[in-house]
Design a protein around this motif. Sequence first.
Motif, PDB file in Angstrom:
ATOM      1  N   GLY A  19       0.943  -1.282   0.044  1.00 12.94           N
ATOM      2  CA  GLY A  19       0.029   0.071  -0.048  1.00 12.94           C
ATOM      3  C   GLY A  19       0.761   1.248  -0.064  1.00 12.94           C
ATOM      4  O   GLY A  19       0.716   2.218   0.764  1.00 12.94           O
ATOM      5  N   GLY A  20       1.870   1.175  -0.785  1.00 15.46           N
ATOM      6  CA  GLY A  20       2.929   2.295  -0.768  1.00 15.46           C
ATOM      7  C   GLY A  20       2.846   3.329  -1.577  1.00 15.46           C
ATOM      8  O   GLY A  20       3.531   4.305  -1.451  1.00 15.46           O
ATOM      9  N   GLY A  25       1.566   5.061   3.370  1.00 15.21           N
ATOM     10  CA  GLY A  25       2.529   4.327   2.559  1.00 15.21           C
ATOM     11  C   GLY A  25       3.423   5.002   1.893  1.00 15.21           C
ATOM     12  O   GLY A  25       4.739   4.713   1.882  1.00 15.21           O
ATOM     13  N   SER A  26       3.111   6.167   1.077  1.00 15.84           N
ATOM     14  CA  SER A  26       3.931   6.799   0.419  1.00 15.84           C
ATOM     15  C   SER A  26       4.925   7.513   1.128  1.00 15.84           C
ATOM     16  O   SER A  26       6.282   7.659   0.954  1.00 15.84           O
ATOM     17  CB  SER A  26       3.275   8.044  -0.481  1.00 15.84           C
ATOM     18  OG  SER A  26       2.403   8.956   0.397  1.00 15.84           O
ATOM     19  N   ARG A  27       4.801   8.099   2.502  1.00 16.88           N
ATOM     20  CA  ARG A  27       5.414   8.696   3.411  1.00 16.88           C
ATOM     21  C   ARG A  27       6.571   7.616   3.928  1.00 16.88           C
ATOM     22  O   ARG A  27       7.642   7.915   3.988  1.00 16.88           O
ATOM     23  CB  ARG A  27       4.694   9.148   4.785  1.00 16.88           C
ATOM     24  CG  ARG A  27       4.139  10.357   4.464  1.00 16.88           C
ATOM     25  CD  ARG A  27       4.600  11.391   3.601  1.00 16.88           C
ATOM     26  NE  ARG A  27       5.829  11.699   4.099  1.00 16.88           N
ATOM     27  CZ  ARG A  27       6.723  12.559   3.564  1.00 16.88           C
ATOM     28  NH1 ARG A  27       6.190  13.456   2.413  1.00 16.88           N
ATOM     29  NH2 ARG A  27       7.808  13.065   4.088  1.00 16.88           N
ATOM     30  N   LEU A  28       5.969   6.377   4.018  1.00 16.80           N
ATOM     31  CA  LEU A  28       6.999   5.157   4.549  1.00 16.80           C
ATOM     32  C   LEU A  28       8.028   4.900   3.203  1.00 16.80           C
ATOM     33  O   LEU A  28       9.252   4.540   3.410  1.00 16.80           O
ATOM     34  CB  LEU A  28       6.139   3.938   4.841  1.00 16.80           C
ATOM     35  CG  LEU A  28       5.450   4.018   6.126  1.00 16.80           C
ATOM     36  CD1 LEU A  28       4.546   2.947   5.967  1.00 16.80           C
ATOM     37  CD2 LEU A  28       6.273   3.671   7.393  1.00 16.80           C
ATOM     38  N   VAL A  29       7.520   4.946   2.166  1.00 18.55           N
ATOM     39  CA  VAL A  29       8.294   4.549   0.952  1.00 18.55           C
ATOM     40  C   VAL A  29       9.296   5.784   0.844  1.00 18.55           C
ATOM     41  O   VAL A  29      10.697   5.782   0.970  1.00 18.55           O
ATOM     42  CB  VAL A  29       7.630   4.724  -0.303  1.00 18.55           C
ATOM     43  CG1 VAL A  29       8.643   4.949  -1.537  1.00 18.55           C
ATOM     44  CG2 VAL A  29       6.705   3.230  -0.492  1.00 18.55           C
ATOM     45  N   ARG A  30       9.280   7.006   1.015  1.00 18.28           N
ATOM     46  CA  ARG A  30      10.054   8.188   1.046  1.00 18.28           C
ATOM     47  C   ARG A  30      11.021   8.077   2.134  1.00 18.28           C
ATOM     48  O   ARG A  30      12.046   8.500   1.967  1.00 18.28           O
ATOM     49  CB  ARG A  30       9.226   9.461   0.864  1.00 18.28           C
ATOM     50  CG  ARG A  30       8.522   9.787  -0.201  1.00 18.28           C
ATOM     51  CD  ARG A  30       7.725  10.961  -0.206  1.00 18.28           C
ATOM     52  NE  ARG A  30       7.146  11.615  -1.392  1.00 18.28           N
ATOM     53  CZ  ARG A  30       5.935  11.202  -1.917  1.00 18.28           C
ATOM     54  NH1 ARG A  30       5.010  10.605  -0.797  1.00 18.28           N
ATOM     55  NH2 ARG A  30       5.427  11.687  -2.907  1.00 18.28           N
ATOM     56  N   ALA A  49      -0.104   6.843  -9.182  1.00 16.17           N
ATOM     57  CA  ALA A  49       0.655   7.318  -8.109  1.00 16.17           C
ATOM     58  C   ALA A  49       2.124   6.636  -7.957  1.00 16.17           C
ATOM     59  O   ALA A  49       2.966   7.281  -7.555  1.00 16.17           O
ATOM     60  CB  ALA A  49      -0.288   7.456  -6.888  1.00 16.17           C
ATOM     61  N   ALA A  50       1.709   5.280  -7.798  1.00 19.61           N
ATOM     62  CA  ALA A  50       3.013   4.312  -7.636  1.00 19.61           C
ATOM     63  C   ALA A  50       3.989   4.684  -8.736  1.00 19.61           C
ATOM     64  O   ALA A  50       5.307   4.633  -8.297  1.00 19.61           O
ATOM     65  CB  ALA A  50       2.457   2.727  -7.597  1.00 19.61           C
ATOM     66  N   ARG A  51       3.506   4.635  -9.901  1.00 15.06           N
ATOM     67  CA  ARG A  51       4.725   4.857 -10.855  1.00 15.06           C
ATOM     68  C   ARG A  51       5.352   6.416 -10.855  1.00 15.06           C
ATOM     69  O   ARG A  51       6.534   6.474 -11.072  1.00 15.06           O
ATOM     70  CB  ARG A  51       4.009   5.131 -12.290  1.00 15.06           C
ATOM     71  CG  ARG A  51       3.695   3.557 -12.840  1.00 15.06           C
ATOM     72  CD  ARG A  51       3.417   3.380 -14.406  1.00 15.06           C
ATOM     73  NE  ARG A  51       2.426   4.220 -14.720  1.00 15.06           N
ATOM     74  CZ  ARG A  51       0.922   3.837 -14.853  1.00 15.06           C
ATOM     75  NH1 ARG A  51       0.661   2.655 -14.401  1.00 15.06           N
ATOM     76  NH2 ARG A  51       0.047   4.621 -15.008  1.00 15.06           N
ATOM     77  N   GLU A  52       4.523   7.402 -10.483  1.00 15.55           N
ATOM     78  CA  GLU A  52       5.172   8.633 -10.287  1.00 15.55           C
ATOM     79  C   GLU A  52       6.174   8.415  -9.268  1.00 15.55           C
ATOM     80  O   GLU A  52       7.437   9.315  -9.174  1.00 15.55           O
ATOM     81  CB  GLU A  52       4.129   9.835  -9.842  1.00 15.55           C
ATOM     82  CG  GLU A  52       3.371   9.796 -11.091  1.00 15.55           C
ATOM     83  CD  GLU A  52       2.148  10.894 -10.857  1.00 15.55           C
ATOM     84  OE1 GLU A  52       1.963  11.468  -9.638  1.00 15.55           O
ATOM     85  OE2 GLU A  52       1.345  11.530 -11.577  1.00 15.55           O
ATOM     86  N   LEU A  53       5.882   8.006  -8.034  1.00 14.23           N
ATOM     87  CA  LEU A  53       6.883   7.733  -6.876  1.00 14.23           C
ATOM     88  C   LEU A  53       7.960   7.009  -7.519  1.00 14.23           C
ATOM     89  O   LEU A  53       9.175   7.276  -7.009  1.00 14.23           O
ATOM     90  CB  LEU A  53       6.128   7.106  -5.737  1.00 14.23           C
ATOM     91  CG  LEU A  53       6.954   7.089  -4.298  1.00 14.23           C
ATOM     92  CD1 LEU A  53       7.323   8.419  -3.950  1.00 14.23           C
ATOM     93  CD2 LEU A  53       6.076   6.396  -3.355  1.00 14.23           C
ATOM     94  N   ALA A  54       7.944   5.977  -8.131  1.00 13.29           N
ATOM     95  CA  ALA A  54       9.162   5.091  -8.660  1.00 13.29           C
ATOM     96  C   ALA A  54      10.130   6.014  -9.527  1.00 13.29           C
ATOM     97  O   ALA A  54      11.103   5.985  -9.316  1.00 13.29           O
ATOM     98  CB  ALA A  54       8.536   3.804  -9.099  1.00 13.29           C
TER      99      ALA A  54
END
Length: 260
Positions: A19-20, A25-30, A49-54
């Motif tokens: 759920g990243g 989840g995105s804050r945990l990834v960062r 959103a997942a692709r943009e973060l990656a």
Amino acid sequence: MSSPRTAIPIDQQTVVVTGGARGLGSRLVRAFLGQGARVVVNHLTSAEAARELADAHPGHALAVRADVREPEQVAAMFRAAEDHFGAPVTTVVNNALADFSFNGDARPHADTLTTGDLDRQFGGTVHGALNTVQAALPGMRARGFGRVINVGTNLFQHPVVPYHDYTAAKAALLSLTRTLAHDLGPDGITVNMVSGGLLRTTDASSATPEEVFDAIASSTPLRRIVTPAEFADAALYFASPWARAVTGQNLLVDGGLVTN
């Protein structure tokens, strides 16, 4: 008596955050990317959103769609991570949450709660965590090192709003955290939980009325609501070498609202 195992620094770890793509989840990834880790951004419905973060972290992040409730999809995600990064997953952050909104007015009450409500939360929270741990075990055991970090809640200790289904699933996850810690410790694998309260603000807490935020903030020693970034920083501790002798624990990160 076995000797202490060498801990692997975060910048040498391969991390899966379920759920990243959004919210906490995105804050945990960062947070993990900020420490130099290689991170799989797991998602189910948030592909963009997942692709943009990656894409913002080339070489260090990989977006992978997988439903954590499905063992085959989870296993495929772990294979994709190892193929992409050239190393097995060392660290799992179980954050994925089945569709849920922290809206006390819309929650099921004692007379309307259904077994379907419970099953939905247990599927995403407990079954999902079991699936990721089982998929990670071969690689962790091969390296003699593993970190499992489960995302919990303070609500089963202080049910200011009785979200029955969500809270029951998280309480079960704490039990699984402790039994897995006992079972996997000899393999050099630690299993811990980080439990927040209401966070300002995630997708799930966006439906929370402002007066609820204010009431909870006024009850904490810090007189404020914890942010997702602060919660994620606390999760880093369990992955770090500083926590190499800590397992089976539940760390409350809620501004001091609940104390052990």
